[in-house]
Motif scaffolding. Structure first.
Motif, mmCIF file in Angstrom:
data_model
loop_
_atom_site.group_PDB
_atom_site.id
_atom_site.type_symbol
_atom_site.label_atom_id
_atom_site.label_comp_id
_atom_site.label_asym_id
_atom_site.label_seq_id
_atom_site.Cartn_x
_atom_site.Cartn_y
_atom_site.Cartn_z
ATOM 1 N N GLN A 1 0.985 -3.574 1.238
ATOM 2 C CA GLN A 1 1.214 -2.181 0.843
ATOM 3 C C GLN A 1 0.430 -1.234 1.748
ATOM 4 O O GLN A 1 0.943 -0.181 2.146
ATOM 5 C CB GLN A 1 0.832 -1.958 -0.617
ATOM 6 C CG GLN A 1 1.154 -0.556 -1.087
ATOM 7 C CD GLN A 1 0.907 -0.372 -2.579
ATOM 8 O OE1 GLN A 1 0.362 -1.231 -3.242
ATOM 9 N NE2 GLN A 1 1.323 0.768 -3.083
ATOM 10 N N ASN A 2 -0.770 -1.596 2.100
ATOM 11 C CA ASN A 2 -1.580 -0.765 2.986
ATOM 12 C C ASN A 2 -0.901 -0.628 4.350
ATOM 13 O O ASN A 2 -0.857 0.456 4.929
ATOM 14 C CB ASN A 2 -2.984 -1.361 3.136
ATOM 15 C CG ASN A 2 -3.905 -0.453 3.917
ATOM 16 O OD1 ASN A 2 -3.886 0.759 3.745
ATOM 17 N ND2 ASN A 2 -4.705 -1.037 4.781
ATOM 18 N N ASP B 1 -0.874 -8.660 -1.375
ATOM 19 C CA ASP B 1 0.019 -7.544 -1.724
ATOM 20 C C ASP B 1 -0.597 -6.208 -1.327
ATOM 21 O O ASP B 1 0.092 -5.329 -0.791
ATOM 22 C CB ASP B 1 0.317 -7.538 -3.229
ATOM 23 C CG ASP B 1 1.272 -8.646 -3.644
ATOM 24 O OD1 ASP B 1 1.918 -9.232 -2.751
ATOM 25 O OD2 ASP B 1 1.356 -8.911 -4.868
ATOM 26 N N ASN C 1 4.235 4.340 7.100
ATOM 27 C CA ASN C 1 4.853 5.579 6.607
ATOM 28 C C ASN C 1 4.044 6.795 7.050
ATOM 29 O O ASN C 1 4.611 7.806 7.476
ATOM 30 C CB ASN C 1 4.971 5.572 5.083
ATOM 31 C CG ASN C 1 6.040 4.629 4.582
ATOM 32 O OD1 ASN C 1 6.940 4.244 5.309
ATOM 33 N ND2 ASN C 1 5.933 4.251 3.324
ATOM 34 N N ASP D 1 9.407 2.643 -0.130
ATOM 35 C CA ASP D 1 9.139 1.847 -1.334
ATOM 36 C C ASP D 1 8.110 2.480 -2.253
ATOM 37 O O ASP D 1 8.138 2.252 -3.461
ATOM 38 C CB ASP D 1 8.652 0.449 -0.943
ATOM 39 C CG ASP D 1 9.735 -0.352 -0.232
ATOM 40 O OD1 ASP D 1 10.925 -0.097 -0.499
ATOM 41 O OD2 ASP D 1 9.383 -1.210 0.600
ATOM 42 N N GLU D 2 7.207 3.258 -1.705
ATOM 43 C CA GLU D 2 6.124 3.826 -2.509
ATOM 44 C C GLU D 2 6.577 5.151 -3.130
ATOM 45 O O GLU D 2 6.881 6.111 -2.407
ATOM 46 C CB GLU D 2 4.875 4.062 -1.649
ATOM 47 C CG GLU D 2 4.257 2.800 -1.086
ATOM 48 C CD GLU D 2 5.019 2.254 0.106
ATOM 49 O OE1 GLU D 2 5.753 3.026 0.748
ATOM 50 O OE2 GLU D 2 4.913 1.053 0.365
ATOM 51 N N ARG E 1 2.342 -0.875 4.932
ATOM 52 C CA ARG E 1 3.508 0.008 4.744
ATOM 53 C C ARG E 1 3.080 1.461 4.659
ATOM 54 O O ARG E 1 3.714 2.343 5.253
ATOM 55 C CB ARG E 1 4.273 -0.386 3.470
ATOM 56 C CG ARG E 1 5.163 -1.582 3.625
ATOM 57 C CD ARG E 1 6.122 -1.740 2.453
ATOM 58 N NE ARG E 1 5.528 -1.660 1.134
ATOM 59 C CZ ARG E 1 5.105 -2.709 0.406
ATOM 60 N NH1 ARG E 1 5.232 -3.931 0.871
ATOM 61 N NH2 ARG E 1 4.586 -2.525 -0.789
ATOM 62 N N LEU E 2 2.012 1.719 3.921
ATOM 63 C CA LEU E 2 1.508 3.090 3.805
ATOM 64 C C LEU E 2 1.081 3.620 5.164
ATOM 65 O O LEU E 2 1.365 4.769 5.515
ATOM 66 C CB LEU E 2 0.345 3.158 2.817
ATOM 67 C CG LEU E 2 0.705 3.035 1.344
ATOM 68 C CD1 LEU E 2 -0.549 2.920 0.496
ATOM 69 C CD2 LEU E 2 1.547 4.216 0.881
ATOM 70 N N VAL F 1 4.983 7.531 -4.542
ATOM 71 C CA VAL F 1 4.149 8.689 -4.185
ATOM 72 C C VAL F 1 4.563 9.234 -2.823
ATOM 73 O O VAL F 1 4.680 10.452 -2.636
ATOM 74 C CB VAL F 1 2.651 8.301 -4.203
ATOM 75 C CG1 VAL F 1 1.793 9.405 -3.628
ATOM 76 C CG2 VAL F 1 2.203 7.955 -5.608
ATOM 77 N N MET F 2 4.815 8.343 -1.879
ATOM 78 C CA MET F 2 5.228 8.779 -0.545
ATOM 79 C C MET F 2 6.631 9.395 -0.588
ATOM 80 O O MET F 2 6.905 10.373 0.108
ATOM 81 C CB MET F 2 5.192 7.602 0.436
ATOM 82 C CG MET F 2 3.796 7.031 0.667
ATOM 83 S SD MET F 2 2.656 8.212 1.399
ATOM 84 C CE MET F 2 3.121 8.106 3.108
#
Length: 186
Positions: free
Chosen positions: A53-54, A49, A60, A85-86, A56-57, A88-89
Protein backbone atom coordinates in the motif's frame (compact mmCIF):
# COMPACT_ATOMS: atom_id res chain seq x y z
CA UNK A 1 16.72 -17.54 28.24
CA UNK A 2 14.84 -14.28 28.76
CA UNK A 3 17.88 -12.24 27.74
CA UNK A 4 18.09 -14.07 24.39
CA UNK A 5 14.33 -13.61 23.84
CA UNK A 6 14.62 -9.92 24.72
CA UNK A 7 17.47 -9.48 22.18
CA UNK A 8 15.44 -11.22 19.47
CA UNK A 9 12.35 -9.12 20.29
CA UNK A 10 14.43 -5.96 19.87
CA UNK A 11 15.66 -7.21 16.47
CA UNK A 12 12.02 -7.79 15.45
CA UNK A 13 11.15 -4.29 16.63
CA UNK A 14 13.84 -2.93 14.27
CA UNK A 15 12.22 -4.83 11.38
CA UNK A 16 14.15 -8.10 11.32
CA UNK A 17 11.34 -10.63 11.22
CA UNK A 18 13.70 -13.47 10.26
CA UNK A 19 15.12 -13.94 13.77
CA UNK A 20 15.21 -17.48 15.07
CA UNK A 21 12.45 -18.01 17.64
CA UNK A 22 12.71 -21.77 17.89
CA UNK A 23 13.14 -23.32 21.32
CA UNK A 24 12.88 -26.69 22.94
CA UNK A 25 11.63 -25.25 26.20
CA UNK A 26 8.07 -25.94 27.27
CA UNK A 27 7.91 -23.71 30.34
CA UNK A 28 6.80 -20.06 30.48
CA UNK A 29 9.86 -18.91 28.54
CA UNK A 30 9.06 -21.48 25.86
CA UNK A 31 5.49 -20.16 25.70
CA UNK A 32 6.86 -16.60 25.31
CA UNK A 33 9.01 -17.80 22.38
CA UNK A 34 5.89 -19.37 20.84
CA UNK A 35 3.85 -16.19 21.44
CA UNK A 36 6.49 -14.03 19.72
CA UNK A 37 6.66 -16.53 16.85
CA UNK A 38 2.84 -16.37 16.44
CA UNK A 39 2.92 -12.56 16.60
CA UNK A 40 5.59 -12.56 13.89
CA UNK A 41 3.44 -14.83 11.71
CA UNK A 42 0.54 -12.36 12.04
CA UNK A 43 2.75 -9.32 11.43
CA UNK A 44 4.44 -10.58 8.24
CA UNK A 45 1.39 -10.41 5.94
CA UNK A 46 0.23 -7.17 7.53
CA UNK A 47 3.62 -5.57 7.03
CA UNK A 48 3.77 -6.88 3.45
CA UNK A 49 0.31 -5.37 2.79
CA UNK A 50 1.39 -2.10 4.38
CA UNK A 51 4.52 -2.03 2.22
CA UNK A 52 2.48 -2.70 -0.95
CA UNK A 53 0.00 0.00 0.00
CA UNK A 54 2.85 2.38 0.77
CA UNK A 55 4.37 1.72 -2.69
CA UNK A 56 0.97 2.36 -4.33
CA UNK A 57 0.54 5.56 -2.34
CA UNK A 58 4.03 6.68 -3.32
CA UNK A 59 3.30 5.88 -6.95
CA UNK A 60 -0.02 7.76 -6.81
CA UNK A 61 1.65 10.69 -5.05
CA UNK A 62 4.38 10.82 -7.72
CA UNK A 63 1.76 10.72 -10.48
CA UNK A 64 -0.29 13.43 -8.74
CA UNK A 65 2.84 15.52 -8.29
CA UNK A 66 3.68 15.24 -12.00
CA UNK A 67 0.11 16.21 -12.96
CA UNK A 68 0.09 19.16 -10.55
CA UNK A 69 3.47 20.27 -11.94
CA UNK A 70 2.06 20.21 -15.48
CA UNK A 71 -0.95 22.22 -14.30
CA UNK A 72 1.35 24.73 -12.59
CA UNK A 73 3.23 25.04 -15.90
CA UNK A 74 -0.01 26.02 -17.64
CA UNK A 75 -1.60 22.75 -18.81
CA UNK A 76 -4.96 23.41 -17.17
CA UNK A 77 -6.63 20.53 -19.00
CA UNK A 78 -4.72 17.90 -16.97
CA UNK A 79 -6.54 16.06 -14.17
CA UNK A 80 -5.61 13.67 -11.38
CA UNK A 81 -6.44 9.97 -11.79
CA UNK A 82 -9.53 9.19 -9.69
CA UNK A 83 -9.41 5.46 -10.50
CA UNK A 84 -7.10 4.39 -7.69
CA UNK A 85 -7.46 1.70 -5.02
CA UNK A 86 -7.15 4.02 -2.03
CA UNK A 87 -10.45 5.82 -1.28
CA UNK A 88 -8.66 8.77 0.32
CA UNK A 89 -6.57 9.33 -2.80
CA UNK A 90 -9.64 8.93 -5.04
CA UNK A 91 -11.52 11.53 -2.97
CA UNK A 92 -8.53 13.87 -3.06
CA UNK A 93 -8.30 13.49 -6.85
CA UNK A 94 -12.05 14.08 -7.34
CA UNK A 95 -11.99 17.22 -5.17
CA UNK A 96 -8.89 18.53 -6.91
CA UNK A 97 -10.40 17.86 -10.35
CA UNK A 98 -13.61 19.68 -9.36
CA UNK A 99 -11.52 22.65 -8.24
CA UNK A 100 -9.62 22.65 -11.55
CA UNK A 101 -12.93 22.51 -13.48
CA UNK A 102 -14.10 25.59 -11.57
CA UNK A 103 -10.81 27.39 -12.20
CA UNK A 104 -11.02 26.55 -15.90
CA UNK A 105 -14.58 27.92 -16.08
CA UNK A 106 -13.52 31.10 -14.25
CA UNK A 107 -10.62 31.60 -16.65
CA UNK A 108 -13.00 31.07 -19.58
CA UNK A 109 -15.39 33.67 -18.17
CA UNK A 110 -12.51 36.11 -17.64
CA UNK A 111 -11.30 35.50 -21.18
CA UNK A 112 -14.78 36.18 -22.57
CA UNK A 113 -14.96 39.40 -20.56
CA UNK A 114 -11.52 40.41 -21.82
CA UNK A 115 -12.65 39.80 -25.41
CA UNK A 116 -15.76 41.93 -24.85
CA UNK A 117 -13.68 44.75 -23.34
CA UNK A 118 -11.26 44.52 -26.25
CA UNK A 119 -14.08 44.73 -28.80
CA UNK A 120 -15.64 47.69 -26.97
CA UNK A 121 -12.23 49.40 -26.83
CA UNK A 122 -11.73 48.91 -30.56
CA UNK A 123 -15.19 50.35 -31.29
CA UNK A 124 -14.53 53.31 -29.01
CA UNK A 125 -11.15 53.89 -30.66
CA UNK A 126 -12.80 53.88 -34.11
CA UNK A 127 -15.46 56.35 -32.92
CA UNK A 128 -12.82 58.57 -31.34
CA UNK A 129 -10.78 58.55 -34.55
CA UNK A 130 -13.93 59.45 -36.56
CA UNK A 131 -14.71 62.30 -34.16
CA UNK A 132 -11.14 63.56 -34.37
CA UNK A 133 -11.32 63.43 -38.20
CA UNK A 134 -14.62 65.35 -38.18
CA UNK A 135 -13.16 67.88 -35.74
CA UNK A 136 -10.15 68.38 -38.03
CA UNK A 137 -12.44 68.92 -41.03
CA UNK A 138 -14.56 71.41 -39.05
CA UNK A 139 -11.41 73.31 -37.99
CA UNK A 140 -10.20 73.38 -41.59
CA UNK A 141 -13.60 74.71 -42.75
CA UNK A 142 -13.62 77.34 -40.00
CA UNK A 143 -10.15 78.45 -41.03
CA UNK A 144 -11.33 78.66 -44.66
CA UNK A 145 -14.36 80.72 -43.62
CA UNK A 146 -12.10 83.07 -41.63
CA UNK A 147 -9.76 83.38 -44.62
CA UNK A 148 -12.70 84.02 -46.97
CA UNK A 149 -14.17 86.61 -44.60
CA UNK A 150 -10.85 88.38 -44.38
CA UNK A 151 -10.75 88.42 -48.20
CA UNK A 152 -14.32 89.77 -48.37
CA UNK A 153 -13.54 92.40 -45.71
CA UNK A 154 -10.43 93.44 -47.66
CA UNK A 155 -12.34 93.71 -50.93
CA UNK A 156 -15.18 95.59 -49.23
CA UNK A 157 -12.71 98.02 -47.69
CA UNK A 158 -11.03 98.50 -51.06
CA UNK A 159 -14.40 99.47 -52.58
CA UNK A 160 -15.48 101.27 -49.45
CA UNK A 161 -18.50 98.95 -48.92
CA UNK A 162 -20.28 98.53 -45.57
CA UNK A 163 -21.32 94.86 -45.70
CA UNK A 164 -21.90 94.44 -41.95
CA UNK A 165 -21.25 90.69 -42.16
CA UNK A 166 -21.49 90.28 -38.40
CA UNK A 167 -25.12 91.41 -38.50
CA UNK A 168 -25.91 89.03 -41.37
CA UNK A 169 -24.24 86.10 -39.61
CA UNK A 170 -26.17 86.83 -36.43
CA UNK A 171 -29.45 87.29 -38.30
CA UNK A 172 -29.64 90.99 -37.59
CA UNK A 173 -30.90 92.38 -40.86
CA UNK A 174 -32.80 95.23 -39.30
CA UNK A 175 -36.09 93.61 -40.27
CA UNK A 176 -35.20 93.33 -43.97
CA UNK A 177 -35.10 89.88 -45.48
CA UNK A 178 -32.32 90.79 -47.85
CA UNK A 179 -30.72 94.04 -46.81
CA UNK A 180 -29.21 96.14 -49.51
CA UNK A 181 -25.57 96.81 -49.57
CA UNK A 182 -24.88 100.41 -48.65
CA UNK A 183 -22.38 102.11 -50.82
CA UNK A 184 -20.67 105.24 -49.57
CA UNK A 185 -20.43 107.54 -52.55
CA UNK A 186 -18.45 110.32 -50.95
Amino acid sequence: SLRTLSDRAERMERGDLDVDLSTTKTDEVGRLYAAFDAMRDVLRPRLADAERQNRRLQSNAASYSDTMGAIADGDLARRLDENVDEPVMATLAADFNDMMDQIERTIGDASEFTDEVSAATEALTAQTEAAMYASTKINEAAEQVATDRHTVDTVAADFDLDLDLDAKVNGEFGGAEDPAVEVDTQ
